[in-house]
Structure formats: structure tokens, C-alpha cells
Design an enzyme around this catalytic site. Structure first.
Site, PDB file in Angstrom:
ATOM      1  N   HIS A   1       0.884  -1.171   0.000  1.00  0.00           N
ATOM      2  CA  HIS A   1       0.000   0.000   0.000  1.00  0.00           C
ATOM      3  C   HIS A   1       0.911   1.208   0.000  1.00  0.00           C
ATOM      4  O   HIS A   1       2.027   1.136   0.540  1.00  0.00           O
ATOM      5  CB  HIS A   1      -0.898  -0.002   1.256  1.00  0.00           C
ATOM      6  CG  HIS A   1      -2.051   0.940   1.170  1.00  0.00           C
ATOM      7  ND1 HIS A   1      -1.916   2.308   1.334  1.00  0.00           N
ATOM      8  CD2 HIS A   1      -3.364   0.730   0.916  1.00  0.00           C
ATOM      9  CE1 HIS A   1      -3.099   2.886   1.202  1.00  0.00           C
ATOM     10  NE2 HIS A   1      -3.993   1.955   0.936  1.00  0.00           N
TER      11      HIS A   1
ATOM     12  N   GLU B   1      -4.066   2.770  -6.939  1.00  0.00           N
ATOM     13  CA  GLU B   1      -4.446   3.976  -6.185  1.00  0.00           C
ATOM     14  C   GLU B   1      -3.316   5.003  -6.286  1.00  0.00           C
ATOM     15  O   GLU B   1      -2.276   4.824  -5.639  1.00  0.00           O
ATOM     16  CB  GLU B   1      -4.614   3.651  -4.693  1.00  0.00           C
ATOM     17  CG  GLU B   1      -5.534   2.515  -4.373  1.00  0.00           C
ATOM     18  CD  GLU B   1      -5.765   2.402  -2.869  1.00  0.00           C
ATOM     19  OE1 GLU B   1      -6.922   2.220  -2.490  1.00  0.00           O
ATOM     20  OE2 GLU B   1      -4.809   2.507  -2.077  1.00  0.00           O
TER      21      GLU B   1
HETATM   22  O1  G3P Z   1      -6.841   1.611   0.604  1.00  0.00           O
HETATM   23  C1  G3P Z   1      -7.798   2.532   0.200  1.00  0.00           C
HETATM   24  C2  G3P Z   1      -7.299   3.897   0.225  1.00  0.00           C
HETATM   25  O2  G3P Z   1      -5.945   4.114   0.178  1.00  0.00           O
HETATM   26  C3  G3P Z   1      -8.117   4.922  -0.471  1.00  0.00           C
HETATM   27  O3  G3P Z   1      -8.290   5.870   0.501  1.00  0.00           O
HETATM   28  O4  G3P Z   1      -9.476   7.600   1.693  1.00  0.00           O
HETATM   29  O5  G3P Z   1      -8.897   7.928  -0.699  1.00  0.00           O
HETATM   30  O6  G3P Z   1     -10.674   6.308  -0.081  1.00  0.00           O
HETATM   31  P1  G3P Z   1      -9.406   7.005   0.335  1.00  0.00           P
END
Ligand code: G3P
Length: 222
Positions: free
Chosen positions: A93, A141
Site C-alpha cells: 500500500h 491507487e
Molecule cells: O486503501 C484505500 C485507500 O488508500 C483509499 O483511501 O481515503 O482515498 O478512499 P481514500
């Protein structure tokens, strides 16, 4: 059940810690049952048993260490995580980065106990590298959008389509999720239109005044 997957990462948010984790998981379960969409939660290690023993929904660990049984101290051992009630794990992550070798070893440890594996990545190149290791899912992400409230599907759709394309080229069995800034129904629809099979999300739901209502909105447009 649709094949769409939503995984809610509770991170170390206070709202998703201890009894808070159970409450958020209960909200996920209700919305999953009503919508027919699979929703899982990834609480902190110490909350896995608490959540899994009280709420009937898929629970993931936020990571896993590639250690076996024996002389290892301070690690998250796959068998123990499984016995706590998890059915899968996030691996890597942007907030907990691993080397490629450790991602590979964590996938093996997770598969060794029959876990579903979700490897998080930060761009198209790392999505391709992760796909080569054969996880069940790659969740892309962009770090700069995490926690921003700006959905990746809007701000950087190319990282999603590019990851889908790269992953499919390397291993068509690996599915792609996307995350960062996702919170609304239209974000989920856009994520699916870009070729992902679901979303990994956190703050937009966990920190919402009413996580149940936020989840209902998330699934309302599909
Ligand atoms: O693991 C999910 C995350 O990193 C996304 O975070 O708060 O942008 O939905 P968020």
C-alpha cells in the site's frame, strides 16, 4: 450477487477502530445484503477477530508477513490471521510500501492459507509488475489522491484504464480494482466504466457522519 467488489479499508481511523470497526462492518453488511454487491472490510489486525466473529461479511487483513510457523517475533502470520476470521488480505500500500520480493512472498504466504489477495499499486508500471506475481486483484491507487476526496476515476482515469490494459496483457485472470478519493455512486459507476471490477476505498465512508448512508449512496447507481 454481482461480480462487483467493494473493499473498505479502515486503516487506523479512530472511527474504524475497536467497536467502531464493528459498527462500520455492520453498515457494510446491511448495504451488501440489500444491494447484492459484495462488500468486505479491512480492519486493523487486533480488530479482525472482533469484526469477523460479530458480523457475517468478508474480512481482510491490511497486510500479511511472509513468515511461517516458528521463531518469528512481531509478525502477522498468515495462519493466525486466517484463524482470526479473515478470508483475504491487502498486500502493499502506498501507506505501507513493500519491495517486489516481499510482495511476492506475501502473496505466497496468503495463498498458502487459501486467502484472496489484493495487491495495491500506485501506477500502471507497478500494476503490471504486481500482475506478474499472480494475485487475485490489483488495486491501483495514485498516492496523491488517497484521502483527497478527489476520485481517481475523475482526476486520473488513465491510470485505471492503463492498469486494466497492462494487467490483462500480463495475466487475464487478475482483476483490477481502483481506489483513492472514491465515495459517491457516480465514482463507482465511473470506476466500472473504466474497466475495473470494483473499488478499494476508505475515508469517504469511514469518516462520513453516517457510513451506512454513504455506502447506500455508493451502490445507488448500479
Ligand atoms: O486503501 C484505500 C485507500 O488508500 C483509499 O483511501 O481515503 O482515498 O478512499 P481514500
Amino acid at each position: 450477487m454481482s461480480s462487483t467488489l467493494i473493499v473498505l479499508n479502515l486503516k487506523t481511523y479512530l472511527e474504524g477502530t475497536g467497536e467502531g470497526a464493528v459498527k462500520v462492518a455492520q453498515a457494510c453488511k446491511e448495504v451488501a445484503d440489500d444491494s447484492g454487491i459484495e462488500i468486505g472490510v479491512a480492519p486493523q489486525f487486533c480488530d479482525i477477530y472482533r469484526v469477523a466473529s460479530q458480523v457475517d461479511l468478508p474480512v481482510y487483513s491490511q497486510s500479511l508477513d511472509p513468515v511461517g510457523a516458528g521463531s518469528f517475533t512481531g509478525h502477522a502470520f498468515a495462519q493466525c490471521v486466517k484463524d482470526s476470521g479473515a478470508i483475504g488480505t491487502l498486500i502493499n500500500h502506498s501507506e505501507c510500501r513493500l519491495t517486489l520480493a516481499n510482495i511476492d512472498a506475501s502473496i505466497s504466504a496468503a495463498k498458502g492459507v487459501g486467502f484472496r489477495t489484493i495487491v495495491c499499486t500506485n501506477n500502471v508500471a507497478t500494476s503490471a509488475a504486481a500482475a506478474a506475481l499472480g494475485p487475485d486483484y490489483v488495486a491501483v491507487e495514485p498516492p496523491e489522491l488517497i484521502g483527497s476526496g478527489i476520485p481517481v476515476s475523475q482526476a486520473d482515469p488513465e491510470v485505471v484504464t492503463g492498469s486494466v490494459e497492462a494487467v490483462k496483457r500480463i495475466d487475464p485472470a487478475v482483476q483490477v480494482l481502483c481506489g483513492a478519493g472514491i465515495s459517491k455512486g457516480e465514482d463507482l459507476v465511473a470506476a466500472l466504466e473504466l474497466g475495473s471490477v470494483g473499488v478499494l476505498l476508505a475515508s469517504g465512508i469511514v469518516k462520513a457522519a453516517d457510513p451506512g448512508a454513504a455506502l447506500e449512496d455508493l451502490v445507488s447507481k448500479i
